[in-house]
Scaffold this motif. Sequence first.
Motif, short mmCIF file in Angstrom:
data_model
loop_
_atom_site.label_atom_id
_atom_site.label_comp_id
_atom_site.label_asym_id
_atom_site.label_seq_id
_atom_site.Cartn_x
_atom_site.Cartn_y
_atom_site.Cartn_z
N UNK A 16 117.25 19.38 51.49
CA UNK A 16 116.61 20.47 52.55
C UNK A 16 117.21 21.82 51.85
N UNK A 17 118.34 22.09 51.34
CA UNK A 17 119.08 23.14 50.88
C UNK A 17 118.04 23.79 49.62
N UNK A 18 117.61 22.85 49.05
CA UNK A 18 116.69 23.11 47.81
C UNK A 18 115.30 23.61 48.20
N UNK A 19 114.98 22.84 49.15
CA UNK A 19 113.68 23.42 49.74
C UNK A 19 113.69 24.72 50.54
N UNK A 20 114.79 24.94 51.25
CA UNK A 20 115.07 26.29 51.65
C UNK A 20 115.00 27.53 50.58
N UNK A 21 115.87 27.13 49.61
CA UNK A 21 115.93 28.23 48.37
C UNK A 21 114.55 28.57 47.97
N UNK A 22 113.53 27.33 47.75
CA UNK A 22 112.44 27.92 46.98
C UNK A 22 111.22 28.62 48.01
N UNK A 82 129.16 19.79 52.74
CA UNK A 82 127.79 20.23 52.91
C UNK A 82 127.46 21.59 53.70
N UNK A 83 128.75 22.00 54.64
CA UNK A 83 128.63 23.34 55.36
C UNK A 83 128.38 24.44 54.25
N UNK A 84 129.44 24.29 53.44
CA UNK A 84 129.66 25.25 52.46
C UNK A 84 128.38 25.43 51.49
N UNK A 85 127.84 24.34 51.11
CA UNK A 85 126.64 24.26 50.18
C UNK A 85 125.52 24.79 51.16
N UNK A 86 125.31 24.40 52.38
CA UNK A 86 124.35 25.17 53.29
C UNK A 86 124.06 26.52 53.26
N UNK A 87 125.19 27.39 52.89
CA UNK A 87 125.12 28.53 52.92
C UNK A 87 124.64 29.32 51.66
N UNK A 88 124.39 28.48 50.78
CA UNK A 88 123.83 28.91 49.40
C UNK A 88 122.47 29.33 49.33
N UNK A 89 121.60 29.10 50.07
CA UNK A 89 120.24 29.52 50.33
C UNK A 89 120.34 31.17 50.69
N UNK A 90 121.04 31.47 51.74
CA UNK A 90 121.49 32.73 52.14
C UNK A 90 122.01 33.77 50.93
N UNK A 91 123.11 33.20 50.21
CA UNK A 91 123.71 33.98 49.23
C UNK A 91 122.79 33.89 48.08
N UNK A 92 121.94 33.16 47.73
CA UNK A 92 121.19 33.09 46.78
C UNK A 92 120.01 34.32 46.78
N UNK A 93 119.50 34.13 48.18
CA UNK A 93 118.27 35.17 48.60
C UNK A 93 118.95 36.70 48.60
#
Length: 195
Positions: A16-22, A82-93
């Motif tokens: 899901x994290x990867x999907x949100x990022x793309x 998983x919580x920390x990893x789930x924030x990666x899409x926000x920081x990436x964007x």
Amino acid sequence: MNKSRLEAFSDGVLAIIITIMVLEIKTPHGGEWKDLLPLYPVVLSYIMSFIYVGIYWGNHHHLCHTVRKVTPGIIWANMFLLFCLSLIPFATAWMGENHFAPHTLVLYAVLLMLCGASFTILQQAIMKSNPHEAVMATVLNRQRRKGMISVGLYILAIPMAYVSTPVSGALILLVAIIWLVPDENIARALEEEGE
């Protein structure tokens, strides 16, 4: 809970994290190749984060092979990761949209530092609840040291973002290079333990 449920849930969250990022990569308004050029920082930040999530997935998979018994401590340590990893899409964007501006790079480095620390916490919870023979303990301790070095590099990348964003980015990429190939020593140690 058995470890297959822990792995399956984690795999789902990472997908899901990867999907949100793309989905953060917006389609350009134009049909020419030059219309893609403004997207390069967004795509570059996506590639970096995709690699990081992939690294965590591979190393998480290897680490889960060392689990014999899932405890509440392991479950909560895994949830923190998983919580920390789930924030990666926000920081990436944010980083991509703002062309790697210093504050965005600082947030990205802080977040990756938290991911690294949470992975180390998960590893500690697994080691505490699942005692291993000397060979595996040595391998896991080496991996823990690698985790501490990674956190140190992230800490260096944070102030460096205000001095030189390319150097800060290089420190972040150095951590990815360190972890790119999952540690095969875990698999070998498991074979020696007779699993």
